[in-house]
Design an enzyme around this catalytic site. Sequence first.
Site, PDB file in Angstrom:
ATOM      1  N   LYS A 106       0.864  -1.179   0.000  1.00 14.39           N
ATOM      2  CA  LYS A 106       0.000   0.000   0.000  1.00 14.39           C
ATOM      3  C   LYS A 106       0.901   1.228   0.000  1.00 14.39           C
ATOM      4  O   LYS A 106       1.856   1.289   0.773  1.00 14.39           O
ATOM      5  CB  LYS A 106      -0.840  -0.067   1.286  1.00 14.39           C
ATOM      6  CG  LYS A 106      -2.040   0.828   1.314  1.00 14.39           C
ATOM      7  CD  LYS A 106      -2.876   0.511   2.550  1.00 14.39           C
ATOM      8  CE  LYS A 106      -3.838   1.620   2.851  1.00 14.39           C
ATOM      9  NZ  LYS A 106      -4.479   1.432   4.147  1.00 14.39           N
ATOM     10  N   HIS A 108      -0.262   4.485   0.288  1.00 18.59           N
ATOM     11  CA  HIS A 108      -0.810   5.631   1.027  1.00 18.59           C
ATOM     12  C   HIS A 108      -1.125   5.180   2.457  1.00 18.59           C
ATOM     13  O   HIS A 108      -0.877   4.015   2.801  1.00 18.59           O
ATOM     14  CB  HIS A 108      -2.074   6.151   0.326  1.00 18.59           C
ATOM     15  CG  HIS A 108      -3.137   5.106   0.227  1.00 18.59           C
ATOM     16  ND1 HIS A 108      -3.107   4.098  -0.697  1.00 18.59           N
ATOM     17  CD2 HIS A 108      -4.243   4.902   0.965  1.00 18.59           C
ATOM     18  CE1 HIS A 108      -4.162   3.318  -0.545  1.00 18.59           C
ATOM     19  NE2 HIS A 108      -4.868   3.776   0.466  1.00 18.59           N
TER      20      HIS A 108
END
Length: 216
Positions: A106, A108
Site C-alpha cells: 500500500k 498511502h
Amino acid sequence: MPDTARDHAQDFLALADDYNALKFGEFTLKSGRVSPYFFNMGEIASGAGMKRLAAAYAATLAEAGIDYDSLFGPAYKGIPLVATVATALADHGHDVAFTYNRKEAKTHGEGGTLVGAPLGTRVVIVDDVITAGTAVREAIATIRAAGAEIAGVLIALDRQERGSDGRSPLAALAEDEGIPTIAVATLADVIAYARVNGLGAEQIEAIEGYRARYGV
Ligand code: OMP
C-alpha cells in the site's frame, strides 16, 4: 507424535469432510503435479467451521511445546486463519499477537505490506497446505526481511511430497534451518481416514499411486 495429535488430525479431516474441503478427482497443483486429491481450505467458510478448524490448529500448536511470541498468516488464506487461531489460543488463556500481509504494497495511509501487530521476535507461520514449500518459503522471507526470527511453521495439511533433494519441504526446513514444523494432518492421515470412512478403492489406489510417485 502423541496420540492426541492423531485425534486432532482425525477431527480436522472429519471437519474437511463435513465442508467438502477434501476433493478427489484430478487437480493440477501449483507445483505442476497432477494430484488425485486436493484440500481447499476456502470451503470451510462458516463460523462453526472456522471455530473447529482453529481449535485443531491451536491444540496442535499448544502440544508442540515451542517457544513463540507471535503468529503470522500469509495472504490470503492465512488471514482469517491467523485471526481465528489467535482467538482459539486466547480461549486457552494464551493471548498472542498476530500479523498478516497484503499481496500488494500500500502506498498511502500507513503504507507497507504488513498488517496487524508489529511482528514479535519469535514468529509462528500459520498456513493451510504445504506441497513444494514455495508459499512457506515466501512467508519466511517476509518475516526475516522484517528482522524477526521464525519460531515454527504450523500447517493444516502436510502433503508429504518429495522435493528435488528427496526430502519433503517441511523436513528440509527442520533439518537445514532448525525450524520446528508442525502439521495438524498429513497425507498418511488422509489415507487412513479415507480407508475408515469408506472412500472408494479406486480413489485410495489413485492416492497410493500418487504417494508412491511423489511422496517421501
Ligand atoms: P506449495 O507452495 O507448493 O507448498 O503449495 C502450497 C499451496 O498450494 C497452498 O497454500 C495452496 O494455495 C495450494 N494447494 C492447496 O490449497 N491444496 C492442495 O491440496 C494443494 C495445493 C497445491 O497447489 O499444491
